[in-house]
Motif scaffolding. Structure first.
Motif, PDB file in Angstrom:
ATOM      1  N   VAL A 119       0.841  -1.203   0.000  1.00 55.86           N
ATOM      2  CA  VAL A 119       0.000   0.000   0.000  1.00 55.86           C
ATOM      3  C   VAL A 119       0.875   1.251   0.000  1.00 55.86           C
ATOM      4  N   GLY A 120       1.957   1.242   0.766  1.00 56.36           N
ATOM      5  CA  GLY A 120       2.873   2.376   0.787  1.00 56.36           C
ATOM      6  C   GLY A 120       3.500   2.639  -0.572  1.00 56.36           C
ATOM      7  N   ILE A 176       0.605   4.150  -2.759  1.00 56.75           N
ATOM      8  CA  ILE A 176       0.302   5.522  -2.345  1.00 56.75           C
ATOM      9  C   ILE A 176       1.474   6.449  -2.682  1.00 56.75           C
ATOM     10  N   GLY A 211       4.977   6.840   1.487  1.00 53.60           N
ATOM     11  CA  GLY A 211       3.641   6.313   1.196  1.00 53.60           C
ATOM     12  C   GLY A 211       3.005   5.642   2.403  1.00 53.60           C
ATOM     13  N   SER A 261      -0.263   7.050   4.249  1.00 55.78           N
ATOM     14  CA  SER A 261      -1.423   6.179   4.406  1.00 55.78           C
ATOM     15  C   SER A 261      -1.891   6.129   5.858  1.00 55.78           C
ATOM     16  N   GLY A 286      -3.388   9.552   6.740  1.00 54.58           N
ATOM     17  CA  GLY A 286      -4.694   9.647   6.086  1.00 54.58           C
ATOM     18  C   GLY A 286      -5.751   8.834   6.813  1.00 54.58           C
ATOM     19  N   GLY A 287      -5.372   7.640   7.282  1.00 54.10           N
ATOM     20  CA  GLY A 287      -6.300   6.820   8.045  1.00 54.10           C
ATOM     21  C   GLY A 287      -6.706   7.471   9.352  1.00 54.10           C
ATOM     22  N   ALA A 323      -9.907   7.281   0.993  1.00 52.61           N
ATOM     23  CA  ALA A 323      -8.668   6.984   1.706  1.00 52.61           C
ATOM     24  C   ALA A 323      -7.479   6.991   0.755  1.00 52.61           C
ATOM     25  N   TRP A 324      -7.647   6.459  -0.445  1.00 50.01           N
ATOM     26  CA  TRP A 324      -6.569   6.454  -1.437  1.00 50.01           C
ATOM     27  C   TRP A 324      -6.246   7.875  -1.904  1.00 50.01           C
ATOM     28  N   GLY A 343      -4.532   9.771   0.953  1.00 51.11           N
ATOM     29  CA  GLY A 343      -3.177   9.231   1.086  1.00 51.11           C
ATOM     30  C   GLY A 343      -2.249   9.717  -0.014  1.00 51.11           C
TER      31      GLY A 343
END
Length: 90
Positions: free
Chosen positions: A11-12, A15, A38, A42, A45-46, A65-66, A69
Motif C-alpha cells: 500500500v505504501g 500511495i 507512502g 497512508s 490519512g487513516g 482513503a486512497w 493518502g
C-alpha cells in the motif's frame, strides 16, 4: 503479522507512486523513500479519516482513503525533496 507488514509495504508503494504522479517533473528520491513516505501518508490519512468518522459503508474500494493518502504522499515527497536538497527536476 508478516502479512500486515507486507500489506503496508505494498500500500505504501502504491500511495507513494500516486503521490509522485501528482507532482510535476521528476522527483529525485529513491524507491525506499517513496515507500516509507507512502506508508506514513497512508497512516496519517487513516487517522484523519478516522477522526472525521468516515466509514466505507458500502464496502468496495475506499477511494477517499486512497485520494487523501496520495495527496499527503505528494506533500511528503515535496517536503522530503526540500529537506534533502533533492527537489524535483522539470
Amino acid at each position: 503479522m508478516i502479512s500486515s507488514i507486507i500489506g503496508a509495504i505494498i500500500v505504501g508503494a502504491i500511495i507513494g507512486a500516486l503521490g509522485r504522479l501528482i507532482l510535476p517533473g521528476k522527483q529525485n528520491i529513491s524507491l525506499v523513500a517513496t515507500i516509507v513516505i507512502g506508508i506514513i501518508a497512508s497512516l496519517i490519512g487513516g487517522v484523519i479519516l478516522g477522526a472525521t468518522a468516515y466509514r466505507n459503508a458500502n464496502g468496495g474500494i475506499p477511494w477517499l482513503a486512497w485520494i487523501v493518502g496520495a495527496i499527503l504522499a505528494a506533500i511528503g515527497i515535496t517536503l522530503y525533496g526540500r529537506m534533502t536538497g533533492r527537489g524535483s527536476r522539470v
